[in-house]
Structures are given as structure tokens and as C-alpha cells.
Design a protein around this motif. Structure first.
Motif, PDB file in Angstrom:
ATOM      1  N   SER A   1     -48.553  13.689  16.145  1.00 25.28           N
ATOM      2  CA  SER A   1     -48.011  12.331  16.134  1.00 25.28           C
ATOM      3  C   SER A   1     -49.120  11.299  15.933  1.00 25.28           C
ATOM      4  N   THR A   2     -50.295  11.555  16.535  1.00 25.26           N
ATOM      5  CA  THR A   2     -51.431  10.655  16.369  1.00 25.26           C
ATOM      6  C   THR A   2     -51.929  10.667  14.932  1.00 25.26           C
TER       7      THR A   2
ATOM      8  N   ARG B   1     -39.267  10.535  16.598  1.00 27.03           N
ATOM      9  CA  ARG B   1     -39.044  10.738  15.167  1.00 27.03           C
ATOM     10  C   ARG B   1     -40.350  10.492  14.428  1.00 27.03           C
ATOM     11  N   LEU B   2     -40.781  11.509  13.662  1.00 26.87           N
ATOM     12  CA  LEU B   2     -42.025  11.426  12.917  1.00 26.87           C
ATOM     13  C   LEU B   2     -41.753  11.671  11.446  1.00 26.87           C
ATOM     14  N   SER B   3     -42.598  11.102  10.591  1.00 23.73           N
ATOM     15  CA  SER B   3     -42.467  11.321   9.153  1.00 23.73           C
ATOM     16  C   SER B   3     -42.680  12.796   8.847  1.00 23.73           C
TER      17      SER B   3
ATOM     18  N   CYS C   1     -44.189  13.211   3.310  1.00 21.29           N
ATOM     19  CA  CYS C   1     -43.089  12.297   2.975  1.00 21.29           C
ATOM     20  C   CYS C   1     -43.118  11.101   3.912  1.00 21.29           C
ATOM     21  N   HIS C   2     -42.986   9.898   3.346  1.00 21.95           N
ATOM     22  CA  HIS C   2     -43.036   8.677   4.156  1.00 21.95           C
ATOM     23  C   HIS C   2     -41.645   8.126   4.458  1.00 21.95           C
ATOM     24  N   THR C   3     -40.613   8.694   3.873  1.00 16.76           N
ATOM     25  CA  THR C   3     -39.254   8.182   4.075  1.00 16.76           C
ATOM     26  C   THR C   3     -38.409   9.102   4.939  1.00 16.76           C
ATOM     27  N   THR C   4     -38.597  10.405   4.826  1.00 17.56           N
ATOM     28  CA  THR C   4     -37.833  11.361   5.617  1.00 17.56           C
ATOM     29  C   THR C   4     -38.490  11.588   6.971  1.00 17.56           C
ATOM     30  N   THR C   5     -37.700  11.527   8.041  1.00 16.05           N
ATOM     31  CA  THR C   5     -38.232  11.758   9.382  1.00 16.05           C
ATOM     32  C   THR C   5     -37.533  12.944  10.024  1.00 16.05           C
ATOM     33  N   ILE C   6     -38.210  13.537  10.998  1.00 11.69           N
ATOM     34  CA  ILE C   6     -37.635  14.656  11.743  1.00 11.69           C
ATOM     35  C   ILE C   6     -37.857  14.408  13.228  1.00 11.69           C
ATOM     36  N   LEU C   7     -36.920  14.887  14.046  1.00 14.68           N
ATOM     37  CA  LEU C   7     -37.051  14.770  15.490  1.00 14.68           C
ATOM     38  C   LEU C   7     -37.968  15.883  15.979  1.00 14.68           C
ATOM     39  N   MET C   8     -39.069  15.483  16.604  1.00 11.91           N
ATOM     40  CA  MET C   8     -40.077  16.477  16.990  1.00 11.91           C
ATOM     41  C   MET C   8     -40.381  16.385  18.478  1.00 11.91           C
ATOM     42  N   GLU C   9     -40.443  17.544  19.107  1.00  9.61           N
ATOM     43  CA  GLU C   9     -40.798  17.628  20.516  1.00  9.61           C
ATOM     44  C   GLU C   9     -42.291  17.886  20.633  1.00  9.61           C
TER      45      GLU C   9
END
Length: 387
Positions: free
Chosen positions: A90-91, A232-234, A238-246
Motif C-alpha cells: 500500500s505504501t 482499496r488499492l490500484s 493500472c491506475h483506474t482499476t482498484t481491488i480490495l486488499m487485506e
């Protein structure tokens, strides 16, 4: 002590500055650059390194690197590669996005020796928010620190004067608003209302709330452990699609234990459903879903629209007003130091301030009444400090 001809001086801010001469082939003229250090010996050592590198470059030494020829973009890409291997995903995504959106194009073609405060200020838009500006300067300074380690290049840290108060002030829910909110949460309760109530009573971050598992709650010991967060991270590349990440919590201090009140224990007990995640069932709860439902709850309670994070600020302020010491609150919030807690998360209400002023007046009224009852003018002092 600086010697004549060294081009070293002590600045008004207490730092030592050493200046050295380079030759810009692109501009066709001599240019002075500076190195900085807290002591004379340190700045002299840095100055010697710079001069040796330039001398070796002029002599054609293969192992040397002429610092003013190193492209900023090359150093930035090397730094990003290193960041990807040593930091949280995420960082890295945050740094990468700041670089690609706000730094890459404005600094295209620049060399490291050109990165000065003036050069940067001319290329960072004044229309950006304080938060974005701070992130930009953070990334730039990280790249310059990497350049020092990689190329033995010494440059002063970039400083950006930004407002200490955000343009969008963060407040808390008043006591009246809290009563109306709690009343709405207790009517026709559902999983989302219980999630909002738990956040108000524990100060959890949104991502931490959504990632809670039943394994994190010890009902017998009355302790909740924060082990993870979701956001939610890119998606990669890809800069438009995001995914939910734990992921792991925000920082080392964010992984913490929070004691639970009887009220919160009752809420958790009623929520037990045999699923892995408390609010999401078989997967983490989508943060955007709870944010949307929170706004609906506010609307039903006839309260103004607020950001979900206001619950965390309200929790912090309630704790302080209830007598919680700052150190305990800071640990429950997962902050690295108490200054963050005091400066960002505690917002005393006018009623609290008035209460403290009345207590002070009552204290002095008693003190003056006991000490100078027989002195001239004591009746006037008594009336001054009377309730």
C-alpha cells in the motif's frame, strides 16, 4: 573553525554550508552548489567528497559519477524499485501514484543537482491540497535521501511551508448530535448500525473495522486485537482499476489491543453468526458500503453529512473529556506518539472549556475567601470569584 578559501560558512539557522563549483555543459556556465551539515567537520567532509567526484569525472575516472549529470528520473525509478522490495504494498502504491501523477512530468529532464527548493516550488502546483503537497515533498525527500546513499550525494532536505490547519477542518459530533445518532442506531438495528456503534465506542479506523474477524475478539478477556486492515488499492500496472486488499495495519503501533466495555461486549455477543469476518461474513466488509450506509443513517437521524472518520475523532474527544489519560488513548488509537493524538484527534467542546473555566474560578474563589477574608476589599474579591 572555517579557514579562508574553503568556502564554508555557518548559517543563521545553525547549520554549516559548504559551496563548490561545477560546470554545466548544458547551460555553458559555472554553477555553485551547496552541501549542509550540523557541524563544520561534517560539512567539510561532504564538500571534499563532492570535489573529488567532480575532479575524478573531469579526469575520466570510470568509477566516478559526475553528479550534475545524473538524471532525477533515473534516481527516482531506482528508488521506487527499492521501495517496492522493502515497504508495504500500500505504501509503494501510494508513493508510485504520487510520483506518476505529480512529479514525473514536471521534473522530466531534470538532473539531481537542479533539485532545489526554488526549482521544486516552481513545479508543484499551488492549487493542490496541503495533504497532496506534503506527500509530494515526502516523496522528493525520499528520492534525495536515496541519492545520497546511492551516489554519495549530499543535498539539503526540501521544506514546504503548508498550512497547519487543513482547508477542510475535522470536527466532532456534538453531544446533541451523538444522542440523535445513537437513538437512530438503536432503532431497527442491523449489521451496519452495529458497525457504526462499535466504531463510535472503540475508535477503530474504517479499514480495521471492515477487516475484523471473530478470532480478533476475546469475549472472555474483554479484549479486541487489531491485526489487519482492508483498503482499496490500484491494481498492479493500472491506475483506474482498484481491488480490495487485506494488509497489515497502518503501522507497527496500529497493531494493538483495545479493552472492551460491557456495551461493546453485548453488541458483539448479539452479532455472533459463525462466519469468519464479523461484518462481512466470508470476506471483509467493503469500506465503501459502510460509508454509504453511514450517510443514510445520518440522513435518517436528520444530521448533517459527515465523513465516517468523524466517529474516531468523536471517540477520542469523549475519552479525554471523560478523564482518559493521553498515553492510554494514544495506544488505543494506535498512534506512534501522543502528539499525534493531541494535535489531530482531540477537539474539546465549548462546554468542556466552560467547565474548566468555572472550576478554575471556583478554586480561586475558595482560595481567596480563605486567605484574605479580613483584608481590605475582600468583599469585592469574594464577589468577583463568586459562582
Amino acid at each position: 573553525m572555517a579557514r579562508h578559501g574553503e568556502n564554508i560558512r555557518k548559517r543563521k539557522d545553525g547549520r554549516w554550508e559548504g559551496r563548490f563549483l561545477i560546470y554545466s555543459q548544458e547551460k555553458g556556465k559555472k554553477i555553485y552548489r551547496s552541501v549542509y551539515a550540523p557541524t563544520y567537520d561534517e560539512v567539510r567532509r561532504k564538500l571534499s567528497v563532492q570535489k573529488n567526484l567532480i575532479t575524478n569525472a573531469a579526469l575520466g575516472t570510470e568509477s566516478s559519477i559526475c553528479l550534475y549529470q545524473i538524471k532525477f528520473s533515473d534516481a527516482a525509478k531506482e528508488w521506487l524499485n527499492e521501495t517496492q522490495t522493502r515497504c508495504k504494498l500500500s505504501t509503494y502504491i501510494k508513493y508510485s501514484k504520487i510520483y506518476s501523477c505529480h512529479i514525473e512530468q514536471p521534473f522530466k529532464g531534470a538532473v539531481l543537482s537542479e533539485i532545489t527548493e526554488m526549482y521544486v516550488s516552481e513545479r508543484v502546483s499551488s492549487h493542490l491540497s496541503d495533504s497532496i503537497c506534503k506527500s509530494i515533498y515526502c516523496v522528493l525527500n525520499q528520492i534525495l535521501k536515496f541519492s545520497f546513499r546511492r551516489y554519495h550525494m549530499a543535498m539539503p532536505a526540501l521544506k514546504k511551508r503548508v498550512s497547519s490547519i487543513s482547508n477542510k477542518s475535522v470536527d466532532t459530533l456534538t453531544k446533541t448530535e451523538q444522542k440523535r445518532l445513537v437513538a437512530a442506531l438503536c432503532q431497527e438495528t442491523d449489521i451496519f448500525k452495529n458497525a457504526v456503534l462499535i466504531c463510535l465506542l472503540t475508535g477503530l479506523r474504517l479499514g480495521e473495522l471492515c477487516a475484523l474477524k471473530w478470532s480478533d475478539v476475546d469475549l472472555r478477556s474483554k479484549i479486541l486485537t487489531v491485526n489487519r486492515t482492508v483498503q482499496r488499492l490500484s491494481a498492479e500496472g493500472c491506475h483506474t482499476t482498484t481491488i480490495l486488499m487485506e494488509t497489515a495495519p497502518k503501522s507497527i503501533c496500529s497493531k494493538r489491543e483495545i479493552p472492551l466495555s460491557e456495551t461493546v461486549l453485548d453488541v458483539f455477543t448479539n452479532l455472533q453468526n459463525g462466519k469468519e469476518y464479523i461484518f462481512g461474513g466470508d470476506k471483509p466488509l467493503e469500506p465503501r458500503t459502510i460509508q454509504y450506509r453511514f450517510k443514510r443513517i445520518l440522513k435518517d437521524a436528520k444530521l448533517p453529512d459527515k465523513n465516517f472518520h468523524i466517529l474516531r475523532h468523536t471517540f477520542s474527544t469523549n475519552c479525554i473529556e471523560g478523564g482518559t489519560d493521553v498515553k492510554s488513548l494514544s495506544e488505543m488509537l494506535g498512534h506512534s506518539n501522543v502528539q499525534i493524538t493531541l494535535n489531530r484527534y482531540v477537539h474539546p467542546s465549548m462546554d468542556t472549556k466552560r467547565h474548566h473555566m468555572n472550576e478554575l474560578s471556583r478554586f480561586y474563589g475558595q482560595l481567596c475567601g480563605q486567605a484574605i477574608l479580613t483584608s481590605p476589599g475582600s468583599s469585592q474579591l469574594e464577589s468577583l470569584f463568586a459562582d
